[in-house]
Scaffold this motif. Structure first.
Motif, PDB file in Angstrom:
ATOM      1  N   GLU A  63     -28.334  -2.338  -3.821  1.00 47.13           N
ATOM      2  CA  GLU A  63     -27.634  -1.305  -3.096  1.00 47.13           C
ATOM      3  C   GLU A  63     -28.423  -0.652  -2.530  1.00 47.13           C
ATOM      4  O   GLU A  63     -29.157   0.534  -2.852  1.00 47.13           O
ATOM      5  CB  GLU A  63     -26.781  -0.414  -4.143  1.00 47.13           C
ATOM      6  CG  GLU A  63     -25.861  -1.087  -5.058  1.00 47.13           C
ATOM      7  CD  GLU A  63     -25.404  -0.410  -6.308  1.00 47.13           C
ATOM      8  OE1 GLU A  63     -26.384  -0.170  -7.275  1.00 47.13           O
ATOM      9  OE2 GLU A  63     -24.342   0.172  -6.367  1.00 47.13           O
ATOM     10  N   GLN A  92     -20.942   7.592  -6.918  1.00 47.89           N
ATOM     11  CA  GLN A  92     -20.426   6.162  -7.344  1.00 47.89           C
ATOM     12  C   GLN A  92     -20.045   6.466  -8.975  1.00 47.89           C
ATOM     13  O   GLN A  92     -20.592   7.302  -9.570  1.00 47.89           O
ATOM     14  CB  GLN A  92     -21.863   5.349  -7.941  1.00 47.89           C
ATOM     15  CG  GLN A  92     -21.523   4.048  -8.618  1.00 47.89           C
ATOM     16  CD  GLN A  92     -22.497   2.989  -8.255  1.00 47.89           C
ATOM     17  OE1 GLN A  92     -23.490   2.842  -9.132  1.00 47.89           O
ATOM     18  NE2 GLN A  92     -22.642   2.279  -7.411  1.00 47.89           N
ATOM     19  N   HIS A 140     -31.125  -4.524  -9.728  1.00 51.78           N
ATOM     20  CA  HIS A 140     -30.887  -4.045 -11.325  1.00 51.78           C
ATOM     21  C   HIS A 140     -29.623  -4.771 -11.810  1.00 51.78           C
ATOM     22  O   HIS A 140     -28.690  -5.149 -11.008  1.00 51.78           O
ATOM     23  CB  HIS A 140     -30.528  -2.632 -11.186  1.00 51.78           C
ATOM     24  CG  HIS A 140     -29.547  -2.006 -10.430  1.00 51.78           C
ATOM     25  ND1 HIS A 140     -29.942  -1.791  -9.002  1.00 51.78           N
ATOM     26  CD2 HIS A 140     -28.227  -1.842 -10.899  1.00 51.78           C
ATOM     27  CE1 HIS A 140     -28.635  -1.408  -8.616  1.00 51.78           C
ATOM     28  NE2 HIS A 140     -27.641  -1.159  -9.900  1.00 51.78           N
ATOM     29  N   HIS A 149     -27.660  -6.830  -8.784  1.00 54.39           N
ATOM     30  CA  HIS A 149     -27.478  -6.764  -7.683  1.00 54.39           C
ATOM     31  C   HIS A 149     -28.345  -5.490  -6.978  1.00 54.39           C
ATOM     32  O   HIS A 149     -28.930  -4.627  -7.581  1.00 54.39           O
ATOM     33  CB  HIS A 149     -25.874  -6.242  -7.388  1.00 54.39           C
ATOM     34  CG  HIS A 149     -25.540  -4.537  -7.611  1.00 54.39           C
ATOM     35  ND1 HIS A 149     -24.499  -4.190  -7.175  1.00 54.39           N
ATOM     36  CD2 HIS A 149     -26.168  -3.918  -8.560  1.00 54.39           C
ATOM     37  CE1 HIS A 149     -24.408  -3.017  -7.794  1.00 54.39           C
ATOM     38  NE2 HIS A 149     -25.449  -2.825  -8.436  1.00 54.39           N
ATOM     39  N   HIS A 162     -25.885  -5.262 -14.016  1.00 54.33           N
ATOM     40  CA  HIS A 162     -24.899  -4.528 -14.653  1.00 54.33           C
ATOM     41  C   HIS A 162     -23.922  -5.668 -15.785  1.00 54.33           C
ATOM     42  O   HIS A 162     -23.674  -6.652 -15.155  1.00 54.33           O
ATOM     43  CB  HIS A 162     -23.648  -3.888 -13.634  1.00 54.33           C
ATOM     44  CG  HIS A 162     -24.444  -2.848 -12.977  1.00 54.33           C
ATOM     45  ND1 HIS A 162     -24.619  -1.671 -13.402  1.00 54.33           N
ATOM     46  CD2 HIS A 162     -24.677  -2.862 -11.704  1.00 54.33           C
ATOM     47  CE1 HIS A 162     -25.097  -0.986 -12.557  1.00 54.33           C
ATOM     48  NE2 HIS A 162     -25.083  -1.622 -11.193  1.00 54.33           N
TER      49      HIS A 162
HETATM   50 FE   FE2 Z   1     -25.622  -0.888  -9.337  1.00 53.00          FE
END
Ligand code: FE2
Length: 294
Positions: free
Chosen positions: A113, A130, A67, A111, A69
Protein backbone atom coordinates in the motif's frame (compact mmCIF):
# COMPACT_ATOMS: atom_id res chain seq x y z
CA UNK A 1 -52.37 -5.48 16.23
CA UNK A 2 -48.76 -5.78 17.13
CA UNK A 3 -47.26 -2.69 18.67
CA UNK A 4 -43.67 -2.31 19.68
CA UNK A 5 -42.37 0.57 21.71
CA UNK A 6 -38.66 1.19 21.64
CA UNK A 7 -37.36 3.57 24.25
CA UNK A 8 -34.25 5.48 23.31
CA UNK A 9 -31.54 4.98 25.90
CA UNK A 10 -28.33 6.85 25.34
CA UNK A 11 -24.94 5.31 25.74
CA UNK A 12 -22.35 7.20 27.78
CA UNK A 13 -18.73 7.78 26.85
CA UNK A 14 -16.82 5.23 28.92
CA UNK A 15 -13.36 6.39 27.78
CA UNK A 16 -12.05 9.49 26.01
CA UNK A 17 -8.35 9.58 25.11
CA UNK A 18 -5.94 11.04 22.57
CA UNK A 19 -4.76 8.51 19.98
CA UNK A 20 -0.99 8.21 20.47
CA UNK A 21 1.47 8.95 17.67
CA UNK A 22 3.16 5.97 16.05
CA UNK A 23 5.03 4.92 12.90
CA UNK A 24 4.47 1.94 10.64
CA UNK A 25 5.34 0.78 7.13
CA UNK A 26 8.49 2.49 5.85
CA UNK A 27 7.97 5.50 8.10
CA UNK A 28 4.33 6.56 7.77
CA UNK A 29 3.33 8.89 10.61
CA UNK A 30 0.22 7.59 12.31
CA UNK A 31 -2.05 8.01 15.23
CA UNK A 32 -2.96 4.53 16.46
CA UNK A 33 -6.31 4.71 18.27
CA UNK A 34 -5.94 1.07 19.30
CA UNK A 35 -4.57 -1.39 20.16
CA UNK A 36 -2.65 0.51 22.79
CA UNK A 37 -2.41 1.04 26.50
CA UNK A 38 -5.94 2.47 26.78
CA UNK A 39 -7.87 0.04 24.58
CA UNK A 40 -6.70 -3.46 23.74
CA UNK A 41 -9.97 -5.22 23.04
CA UNK A 42 -12.86 -3.72 21.08
CA UNK A 43 -14.28 -6.88 19.48
CA UNK A 44 -14.78 -7.12 16.48
CA UNK A 45 -12.29 -4.30 15.84
CA UNK A 46 -8.58 -5.03 16.00
CA UNK A 47 -6.92 -1.73 15.04
CA UNK A 48 -7.62 1.83 13.92
CA UNK A 49 -4.85 3.98 12.44
CA UNK A 50 -5.09 7.53 11.22
CA UNK A 51 -2.44 7.94 8.50
CA UNK A 52 -1.08 11.49 8.69
CA UNK A 53 -2.23 14.07 7.96
CA UNK A 54 1.27 14.50 6.55
CA UNK A 55 2.56 17.00 3.99
CA UNK A 56 5.17 15.12 1.95
CA UNK A 57 7.91 16.93 0.07
CA UNK A 58 8.62 15.72 -3.48
CA UNK A 59 10.29 12.29 -3.34
CA UNK A 60 9.57 11.86 0.37
CA UNK A 61 6.20 10.08 0.49
CA UNK A 62 6.06 6.93 2.61
CA UNK A 63 3.85 3.86 2.53
CA UNK A 64 3.53 0.20 3.42
CA UNK A 65 5.89 -2.06 1.39
CA UNK A 66 4.93 -5.74 0.84
CA UNK A 67 3.49 -7.49 3.91
CA UNK A 68 0.99 -10.33 4.43
CA UNK A 69 -2.46 -10.52 6.06
CA UNK A 70 -4.64 -13.47 7.09
CA UNK A 71 -7.81 -13.90 9.11
CA UNK A 72 -9.45 -10.44 9.06
CA UNK A 73 -10.49 -7.44 6.95
CA UNK A 74 -8.70 -4.14 6.34
CA UNK A 75 -10.75 -1.06 5.50
CA UNK A 76 -8.88 1.90 4.04
CA UNK A 77 -10.65 5.26 3.76
CA UNK A 78 -8.66 8.04 2.17
CA UNK A 79 -9.36 11.75 2.76
CA UNK A 80 -6.33 13.27 0.98
CA UNK A 81 -3.64 11.95 -1.35
CA UNK A 82 -3.50 8.89 -3.59
CA UNK A 83 -2.45 5.38 -2.62
CA UNK A 84 -1.82 2.46 -4.94
CA UNK A 85 -2.10 -1.14 -3.88
CA UNK A 86 -0.90 -4.40 -5.42
CA UNK A 87 -1.21 -7.93 -4.14
CA UNK A 88 0.29 -11.37 -4.65
CA UNK A 89 -2.79 -12.59 -6.55
CA UNK A 90 -2.51 -9.90 -9.24
CA UNK A 91 -5.04 -7.43 -7.84
CA UNK A 92 -4.13 -3.75 -8.01
CA UNK A 93 -5.73 -0.34 -7.96
CA UNK A 94 -5.51 3.29 -6.89
CA UNK A 95 -7.40 4.88 -4.02
CA UNK A 96 -8.28 8.56 -4.31
CA UNK A 97 -9.78 10.98 -1.77
CA UNK A 98 -13.15 9.73 -0.53
CA UNK A 99 -12.60 6.19 -1.85
CA UNK A 100 -12.89 3.12 0.36
CA UNK A 101 -11.11 -0.18 -0.02
CA UNK A 102 -12.79 -2.94 1.97
CA UNK A 103 -10.38 -5.87 1.71
CA UNK A 104 -11.25 -9.27 3.11
CA UNK A 105 -7.82 -10.86 3.54
CA UNK A 106 -9.40 -14.21 4.47
CA UNK A 107 -6.96 -17.07 3.79
CA UNK A 108 -4.19 -14.65 2.94
CA UNK A 109 -2.32 -12.45 0.55
CA UNK A 110 0.79 -10.32 0.38
CA UNK A 111 0.21 -6.72 -0.60
CA UNK A 112 1.76 -3.27 -0.72
CA UNK A 113 0.00 0.00 0.00
CA UNK A 114 2.15 2.83 -1.33
CA UNK A 115 1.76 6.50 -2.28
CA UNK A 116 0.74 6.79 -5.93
CA UNK A 117 3.34 7.94 -8.46
CA UNK A 118 2.07 11.56 -8.47
CA UNK A 119 2.28 11.84 -4.67
CA UNK A 120 5.81 10.38 -4.70
CA UNK A 121 7.00 12.67 -7.49
CA UNK A 122 5.31 15.92 -6.58
CA UNK A 123 4.72 15.51 -2.85
CA UNK A 124 1.47 16.51 -1.23
CA UNK A 125 -0.87 15.68 1.57
CA UNK A 126 -1.69 12.17 2.79
CA UNK A 127 -4.56 11.66 5.22
CA UNK A 128 -6.62 8.56 5.73
CA UNK A 129 -7.69 5.76 7.98
CA UNK A 130 -7.22 2.03 8.20
CA UNK A 131 -9.54 -0.09 10.30
CA UNK A 132 -9.01 -3.81 10.94
CA UNK A 133 -12.15 -5.89 11.50
CA UNK A 134 -11.91 -9.44 12.73
CA UNK A 135 -13.58 -12.32 10.88
CA UNK A 136 -15.66 -15.03 12.55
CA UNK A 137 -13.92 -18.42 12.74
CA UNK A 138 -15.90 -19.79 9.77
CA UNK A 139 -14.77 -16.89 7.53
CA UNK A 140 -11.07 -16.70 8.38
CA UNK A 141 -10.00 -18.92 5.49
CA UNK A 142 -12.39 -17.68 2.78
CA UNK A 143 -10.91 -16.50 -0.50
CA UNK A 144 -9.61 -12.92 -0.45
CA UNK A 145 -12.14 -10.37 -1.68
CA UNK A 146 -11.95 -6.68 -2.57
CA UNK A 147 -14.76 -4.19 -2.41
CA UNK A 148 -13.04 -1.12 -3.85
CA UNK A 149 -15.70 1.56 -3.63
CA UNK A 150 -15.17 4.93 -5.28
CA UNK A 151 -16.21 8.11 -3.49
CA UNK A 152 -19.06 8.54 -5.99
CA UNK A 153 -20.59 5.21 -4.84
CA UNK A 154 -20.51 6.02 -1.11
CA UNK A 155 -24.03 7.23 -0.21
CA UNK A 156 -24.24 10.66 1.44
CA UNK A 157 -27.23 11.57 3.62
CA UNK A 158 -28.23 14.89 5.21
CA UNK A 159 -30.57 15.74 8.06
CA UNK A 160 -33.66 17.91 7.35
CA UNK A 161 -31.90 21.11 8.46
CA UNK A 162 -28.83 20.41 6.35
CA UNK A 163 -26.56 20.70 9.38
CA UNK A 164 -25.49 17.05 9.55
CA UNK A 165 -23.92 15.03 6.73
CA UNK A 166 -23.32 11.29 6.90
CA UNK A 167 -21.13 9.41 4.41
CA UNK A 168 -22.36 5.88 4.91
CA UNK A 169 -19.47 3.48 4.34
CA UNK A 170 -21.25 0.55 6.00
CA UNK A 171 -24.52 0.07 7.85
CA UNK A 172 -27.29 2.67 7.93
CA UNK A 173 -27.50 6.32 8.97
CA UNK A 174 -30.21 8.94 8.37
CA UNK A 175 -32.26 6.27 6.60
CA UNK A 176 -29.52 5.60 4.05
CA UNK A 177 -27.76 2.26 3.67
CA UNK A 178 -24.15 1.73 2.62
CA UNK A 179 -23.34 -0.36 -0.47
CA UNK A 180 -20.51 -2.47 1.01
CA UNK A 181 -21.25 -6.02 2.22
CA UNK A 182 -20.01 -6.89 5.69
CA UNK A 183 -19.57 -10.40 7.17
CA UNK A 184 -21.04 -9.27 10.52
CA UNK A 185 -23.17 -6.20 11.32
CA UNK A 186 -20.91 -3.12 11.03
CA UNK A 187 -21.67 0.60 11.10
CA UNK A 188 -19.01 2.87 9.60
CA UNK A 189 -20.08 6.50 9.06
CA UNK A 190 -18.08 9.67 8.42
CA UNK A 191 -20.17 12.41 10.05
CA UNK A 192 -19.87 16.17 9.77
CA UNK A 193 -21.90 18.44 12.06
CA UNK A 194 -22.14 22.20 11.76
CA UNK A 195 -21.66 24.26 14.96
CA UNK A 196 -24.66 23.75 17.27
CA UNK A 197 -25.92 20.66 15.42
CA UNK A 198 -26.86 17.45 17.23
CA UNK A 199 -27.06 13.97 15.75
CA UNK A 200 -28.51 10.77 17.14
CA UNK A 201 -27.47 7.38 15.78
CA UNK A 202 -29.21 4.18 16.76
CA UNK A 203 -26.77 1.38 17.57
CA UNK A 204 -27.99 -2.01 18.87
CA UNK A 205 -27.14 -2.54 22.53
CA UNK A 206 -25.13 -5.63 21.72
CA UNK A 207 -22.62 -3.77 19.53
CA UNK A 208 -19.34 -2.16 20.56
CA UNK A 209 -19.12 1.45 19.39
CA UNK A 210 -16.50 4.18 19.25
CA UNK A 211 -15.76 7.46 17.51
CA UNK A 212 -12.56 9.12 16.23
CA UNK A 213 -12.59 12.92 16.06
CA UNK A 214 -10.93 14.10 12.84
CA UNK A 215 -11.49 17.82 13.36
CA UNK A 216 -13.45 20.18 15.60
CA UNK A 217 -14.83 19.49 19.05
CA UNK A 218 -18.00 18.17 20.54
CA UNK A 219 -19.85 16.17 23.13
CA UNK A 220 -20.31 12.45 22.52
CA UNK A 221 -22.25 10.38 25.03
CA UNK A 222 -21.70 13.23 27.50
CA UNK A 223 -17.92 13.15 27.04
CA UNK A 224 -16.08 16.15 25.59
CA UNK A 225 -13.66 15.32 22.81
CA UNK A 226 -11.61 17.12 20.16
CA UNK A 227 -9.28 16.47 17.23
CA UNK A 228 -7.32 13.17 17.38
CA UNK A 229 -9.34 11.87 20.32
CA UNK A 230 -11.13 8.55 20.58
CA UNK A 231 -14.44 8.11 22.39
CA UNK A 232 -15.45 4.59 23.40
CA UNK A 233 -19.14 4.25 24.26
CA UNK A 234 -20.53 1.99 26.97
CA UNK A 235 -23.18 -0.62 26.14
CA UNK A 236 -25.88 0.96 28.31
CA UNK A 237 -28.18 2.02 25.52
CA UNK A 238 -29.37 1.71 21.94
CA UNK A 239 -28.31 5.14 20.65
CA UNK A 240 -25.50 7.66 20.81
CA UNK A 241 -25.91 11.43 20.87
CA UNK A 242 -23.28 13.68 19.32
CA UNK A 243 -23.25 17.49 19.44
CA UNK A 244 -20.93 20.03 17.91
CA UNK A 245 -20.06 22.38 20.77
CA UNK A 246 -17.29 24.19 18.89
CA UNK A 247 -17.17 27.03 16.41
CA UNK A 248 -16.11 25.04 13.34
CA UNK A 249 -17.37 21.91 11.59
CA UNK A 250 -17.06 18.73 13.66
CA UNK A 251 -15.80 15.83 11.55
CA UNK A 252 -15.63 12.31 12.96
CA UNK A 253 -15.82 8.61 12.24
CA UNK A 254 -18.55 6.71 14.09
CA UNK A 255 -17.94 2.97 14.04
CA UNK A 256 -19.83 0.07 15.65
CA UNK A 257 -19.90 -3.68 15.26
CA UNK A 258 -21.31 -6.89 16.64
CA UNK A 259 -18.73 -8.64 18.84
CA UNK A 260 -17.62 -12.02 17.49
CA UNK A 261 -16.74 -13.51 20.88
CA UNK A 262 -14.21 -16.04 19.56
CA UNK A 263 -10.68 -16.42 20.99
CA UNK A 264 -8.19 -14.02 19.35
CA UNK A 265 -4.66 -15.21 18.60
CA UNK A 266 -2.70 -12.36 17.07
CA UNK A 267 0.78 -12.04 15.64
CA UNK A 268 1.48 -8.90 13.59
CA UNK A 269 -0.51 -9.15 10.35
CA UNK A 270 -2.09 -12.52 11.20
CA UNK A 271 -5.18 -12.80 13.41
CA UNK A 272 -6.48 -16.30 14.04
CA UNK A 273 -8.23 -18.23 16.83
CA UNK A 274 -5.34 -20.33 18.17
CA UNK A 275 -1.55 -20.41 18.42
CA UNK A 276 -1.46 -23.43 16.10
CA UNK A 277 -3.32 -21.48 13.41
CA UNK A 278 -0.87 -18.58 13.83
CA UNK A 279 2.11 -20.90 13.35
CA UNK A 280 0.38 -22.31 10.26
CA UNK A 281 -0.09 -18.75 8.94
CA UNK A 282 3.62 -17.94 9.41
CA UNK A 283 4.57 -21.23 7.69
CA UNK A 284 2.17 -20.63 4.82
CA UNK A 285 3.50 -17.10 4.32
CA UNK A 286 7.13 -18.22 4.41
CA UNK A 287 6.41 -21.07 1.99
CA UNK A 288 4.79 -18.65 -0.49
CA UNK A 289 1.30 -20.09 -0.02
CA UNK A 290 -0.11 -16.55 0.32
CA UNK A 291 1.47 -15.75 -3.03
CA UNK A 292 4.60 -13.72 -3.63
CA UNK A 293 4.85 -10.01 -4.41
CA UNK A 294 8.09 -8.82 -6.04
FE1 FE2 B 1 -1.85 -4.13 4.68
Amino acid sequence: MNTTTTTTEYRAASRVFTAPKAHDGDGVELRRAFPGTTVTDLDPFLLLDQMGPTEFRPGDARGFPPHPHRGFETVTYLLSGEMQHRDSWGNHGVLRPGDVQWMTAGSGLVHSEMPAESLRREGGRLHGFQLWINLPRKDKMIAPRYQDTSAARIPVAHNAEGTVTAKVIAGEALGTRGVIDTRIPILYVHLTLEPGATYIQEIPKTENAFAFIIDGQGTLGGGRAAENQVVVFDRGGNAVEISNTGTKTLSLLLIAGEPIGHPVARYGPFVMNSREELLQAVNDFQAGRMGVLD
